[in-house]
Design a protein around this motif. Structure first.
Motif, PDB file in Angstrom:
ATOM      1  N   MET A   1       0.817  -1.192   0.000  1.00 60.86           N
ATOM      2  CA  MET A   1       0.000   0.000   0.000  1.00 60.86           C
ATOM      3  C   MET A   1       0.862   1.258   0.000  1.00 60.86           C
ATOM      4  N   TYR A   4       1.479   2.202  -3.582  1.00 57.84           N
ATOM      5  CA  TYR A   4       0.269   2.758  -4.189  1.00 57.84           C
ATOM      6  C   TYR A   4       0.036   4.198  -3.732  1.00 57.84           C
ATOM      7  N   ASP A   5       0.146   4.425  -2.442  1.00 53.68           N
ATOM      8  CA  ASP A   5      -0.078   5.774  -1.910  1.00 53.68           C
ATOM      9  C   ASP A   5       0.948   6.766  -2.444  1.00 53.68           C
ATOM     10  N   ILE A  43      -8.212  -3.016  -5.447  1.00 50.05           N
ATOM     11  CA  ILE A  43      -7.153  -3.631  -4.649  1.00 50.05           C
ATOM     12  C   ILE A  43      -7.811  -4.373  -3.500  1.00 50.05           C
ATOM     13  N   VAL A  45      -6.622  -6.455  -0.040  1.00 55.05           N
ATOM     14  CA  VAL A  45      -5.505  -6.790   0.848  1.00 55.05           C
ATOM     15  C   VAL A  45      -6.022  -7.758   1.894  1.00 55.05           C
TER      16      VAL A  45
END
Length: 51
Positions: A1, A4-5, A43, A45
């Motif tokens: 993540m 992605y961020d 996404i 998770v």
């Protein structure tokens, strides 16, 4: 993540590599999946706790 961020904020690489390590089934010397940021639709998770 984190990848992605960072990419969403405008920095970081456009792709993320998932190295499959010991999951090499077949005659492969290496296996990798590439996730391309601008092609991501969803996404998911999943997090597991070792027992």
């Amino acid at each position: 993540m984190e990848w992605y961020d960072a990419r969403d904020a405008g920095s970081g690489p456009a792709q993320y590599v998932i190295n499959k390590h010991d999951n090499n089934k077949g005659p492969f010397s290496k296996r990798k999946d590439y996730v391309v940021f601008d092609k991501i639709l969803t996404i998911e998770v999943n997090e597991y706790t070792a027992q």
